[in-house]
Design an enzyme around this catalytic site. Structure first.
Site, PDB file in Angstrom:
ATOM      1  N   PRO A   9       3.811   0.785  10.098  1.00 13.16           N
ATOM      2  CA  PRO A   9       3.422   1.696  11.171  1.00 13.16           C
ATOM      3  C   PRO A   9       2.097   1.366  11.848  1.00 13.16           C
ATOM      4  O   PRO A   9       1.115   1.029  11.196  1.00 13.16           O
ATOM      5  CB  PRO A   9       3.340   3.060  10.469  1.00 13.16           C
ATOM      6  CG  PRO A   9       3.237   2.760   9.012  1.00 13.16           C
ATOM      7  CD  PRO A   9       3.975   1.473   8.814  1.00 13.16           C
ATOM      8  N   ASN A  10       2.143   1.462  13.172  1.00  9.72           N
ATOM      9  CA  ASN A  10       0.983   1.310  14.065  1.00  9.72           C
ATOM     10  C   ASN A  10       0.500  -0.120  14.259  1.00  9.72           C
ATOM     11  O   ASN A  10      -0.413  -0.352  15.057  1.00  9.72           O
ATOM     12  CB  ASN A  10      -0.196   2.207  13.610  1.00  9.72           C
ATOM     13  CG  ASN A  10       0.187   3.661  13.604  1.00  9.72           C
ATOM     14  OD1 ASN A  10       0.653   4.171  14.623  1.00  9.72           O
ATOM     15  ND2 ASN A  10       0.038   4.330  12.474  1.00  9.72           N
ATOM     16  N   ARG A  17      -7.656  -0.175  19.877  1.00 14.07           N
ATOM     17  CA  ARG A  17      -8.809   0.551  19.339  1.00 14.07           C
ATOM     18  C   ARG A  17      -9.264  -0.094  18.030  1.00 14.07           C
ATOM     19  O   ARG A  17      -8.537  -0.915  17.471  1.00 14.07           O
ATOM     20  CB  ARG A  17      -8.433   2.020  19.044  1.00 14.07           C
ATOM     21  CG  ARG A  17      -9.211   3.020  19.897  1.00 14.07           C
ATOM     22  CD  ARG A  17      -8.709   4.430  19.667  1.00 14.07           C
ATOM     23  NE  ARG A  17      -7.415   4.664  20.272  1.00 14.07           N
ATOM     24  CZ  ARG A  17      -7.210   4.826  21.572  1.00 14.07           C
ATOM     25  NH1 ARG A  17      -8.224   4.798  22.414  1.00 14.07           N
ATOM     26  NH2 ARG A  17      -6.006   5.037  22.042  1.00 14.07           N
ATOM     27  N   TYR A  22      -9.877  -4.208  13.109  1.00 19.53           N
ATOM     28  CA  TYR A  22      -8.614  -4.956  13.200  1.00 19.53           C
ATOM     29  C   TYR A  22      -8.642  -6.133  14.179  1.00 19.53           C
ATOM     30  O   TYR A  22      -7.630  -6.811  14.344  1.00 19.53           O
ATOM     31  CB  TYR A  22      -7.482  -3.997  13.603  1.00 19.53           C
ATOM     32  CG  TYR A  22      -7.262  -2.876  12.608  1.00 19.53           C
ATOM     33  CD1 TYR A  22      -6.834  -3.166  11.317  1.00 19.53           C
ATOM     34  CD2 TYR A  22      -7.487  -1.547  12.946  1.00 19.53           C
ATOM     35  CE1 TYR A  22      -6.644  -2.150  10.382  1.00 19.53           C
ATOM     36  CE2 TYR A  22      -7.288  -0.521  12.026  1.00 19.53           C
ATOM     37  CZ  TYR A  22      -6.873  -0.835  10.752  1.00 19.53           C
ATOM     38  OH  TYR A  22      -6.671   0.159   9.824  1.00 19.53           O
ATOM     39  N   ASN A  73       3.079  -6.615   5.835  1.00 19.55           N
ATOM     40  CA  ASN A  73       1.921  -5.741   5.975  1.00 19.55           C
ATOM     41  C   ASN A  73       2.501  -4.332   6.110  1.00 19.55           C
ATOM     42  O   ASN A  73       2.901  -3.923   7.206  1.00 19.55           O
ATOM     43  CB  ASN A  73       1.090  -6.114   7.205  1.00 19.55           C
ATOM     44  CG  ASN A  73      -0.144  -5.224   7.319  1.00 19.55           C
ATOM     45  OD1 ASN A  73      -0.264  -4.211   6.622  1.00 19.55           O
ATOM     46  ND2 ASN A  73      -1.054  -5.596   8.198  1.00 19.55           N
ATOM     47  N   ALA A  76      -0.048   1.695   6.567  1.00 15.24           N
ATOM     48  CA  ALA A  76      -0.395   2.896   5.785  1.00 15.24           C
ATOM     49  C   ALA A  76       0.570   3.133   4.621  1.00 15.24           C
ATOM     50  O   ALA A  76       0.187   3.736   3.604  1.00 15.24           O
ATOM     51  CB  ALA A  76      -0.429   4.111   6.701  1.00 15.24           C
ATOM     52  N   GLU A  97       1.767  -9.985   0.343  1.00 15.02           N
ATOM     53  CA  GLU A  97       1.224  -8.782   1.001  1.00 15.02           C
ATOM     54  C   GLU A  97       0.019  -9.209   1.849  1.00 15.02           C
ATOM     55  O   GLU A  97      -0.866  -9.913   1.357  1.00 15.02           O
ATOM     56  CB  GLU A  97       0.769  -7.799  -0.092  1.00 15.02           C
ATOM     57  CG  GLU A  97       0.065  -6.563   0.432  1.00 15.02           C
ATOM     58  CD  GLU A  97      -0.623  -5.762  -0.690  1.00 15.02           C
ATOM     59  OE1 GLU A  97      -0.781  -6.291  -1.818  1.00 15.02           O
ATOM     60  OE2 GLU A  97      -1.012  -4.611  -0.420  1.00 15.02           O
ATOM     61  N   HIS A  99      -3.040  -7.873   4.633  1.00  8.47           N
ATOM     62  CA  HIS A  99      -3.764  -6.833   5.373  1.00  8.47           C
ATOM     63  C   HIS A  99      -4.752  -7.508   6.307  1.00  8.47           C
ATOM     64  O   HIS A  99      -5.484  -8.418   5.885  1.00  8.47           O
ATOM     65  CB  HIS A  99      -4.484  -5.873   4.429  1.00  8.47           C
ATOM     66  CG  HIS A  99      -3.520  -5.117   3.592  1.00  8.47           C
ATOM     67  ND1 HIS A  99      -2.751  -4.103   4.110  1.00  8.47           N
ATOM     68  CD2 HIS A  99      -3.134  -5.289   2.316  1.00  8.47           C
ATOM     69  CE1 HIS A  99      -1.945  -3.670   3.162  1.00  8.47           C
ATOM     70  NE2 HIS A  99      -2.146  -4.366   2.064  1.00  8.47           N
ATOM     71  N   ARG A 106     -12.924  -0.732   2.195  1.00  9.77           N
ATOM     72  CA  ARG A 106     -12.794   0.451   3.036  1.00  9.77           C
ATOM     73  C   ARG A 106     -12.649   1.727   2.192  1.00  9.77           C
ATOM     74  O   ARG A 106     -13.096   1.750   1.051  1.00  9.77           O
ATOM     75  CB  ARG A 106     -11.624   0.250   4.014  1.00  9.77           C
ATOM     76  CG  ARG A 106     -11.846  -0.975   4.918  1.00  9.77           C
ATOM     77  CD  ARG A 106     -10.736  -1.166   5.902  1.00  9.77           C
ATOM     78  NE  ARG A 106     -10.632  -0.032   6.820  1.00  9.77           N
ATOM     79  CZ  ARG A 106      -9.559   0.208   7.598  1.00  9.77           C
ATOM     80  NH1 ARG A 106      -8.542  -0.639   7.566  1.00  9.77           N
ATOM     81  NH2 ARG A 106      -9.527   1.249   8.387  1.00  9.77           N
TER      82      ARG A 106
END
Ligand code: CA2
Length: 142
Positions: A9-10, A17, A22, A73, A76, A97, A99, A106
């Site tokens: 997602p996203n 943004r 990112y 990836n 969330a 995996e 990111h 974070r």
């Protein structure tokens, strides 16, 4: 070799943004970078992005017997989804995996990764380049 690249997602909103976290590149650039890199290596790639957990599970299941490696990836869903972990375990395809951000530096809730248990490697904090490194890792695996 056939590799499936899955984004959660996203990720399709990348670049609009939070460039400090990112980067400023968008999803289209991500896809192009992955496709160009795969072409150079002579690897076949398929890219899939969804905002829906079940659709991501469906795609992992569809990979069974079709793909030799998965780069995922889960965004969330990394931090919440046992369904994605189970799907990856079920298909048993070597999975890396990825990111984009350094999740380990974070918020505390980003320190948990369920899918990590099914991954042969995790790459964090390398931006879009992390996907390319994940492909390299799968190509050289075994
Ligand atoms: O660092 C990563 O790749 C993440 O998987 C990205 C996810 C986040 O939930 C994970 O904790 C770490 C977020 C994906 C994109 O989120 C955006 C936020 C702002 C603007 C555009 C996309």
């Amino acid at each position: 070799m056939k590799i499936l690249i899955i984004n959660g997602p996203n990720i399709n909103m990348l670049g609009i943004r939070e460039p400090d976290i990112y980067g400023s590149e968008n999803y289209k650039t991500l896809c192009e970078s992955v496709e160009n890199h795969a072409k150079e290596l002579g690897v076949e790639v398929s890219l899939f992005q969804s905002n829906h957990e079940g659709a991501l599970v469906d795609e992992i299941q569809r990979a069974y017997g079709v793909f030799d490696g998965i780069v995922i990836n889960p965004a969330a869903y990394t931090h919440t989804s046992i369904a994605l972990l189970d799907a990856l375990k079920a298909v048993g395809i070597p999975t890396v995996e990825v990111h984009i951000s350094a999740v380990e530096k974070r918020e505390e809730f980003r320190q948990i990764s369920y899918v990590r248990q099914a991954a042969i490697k995790t790459i964090t904090g390398k931006g879009i380049n992390g996907y390319l490194k994940a492909i390299d890792f799968l190509v050289n695996y075994k």
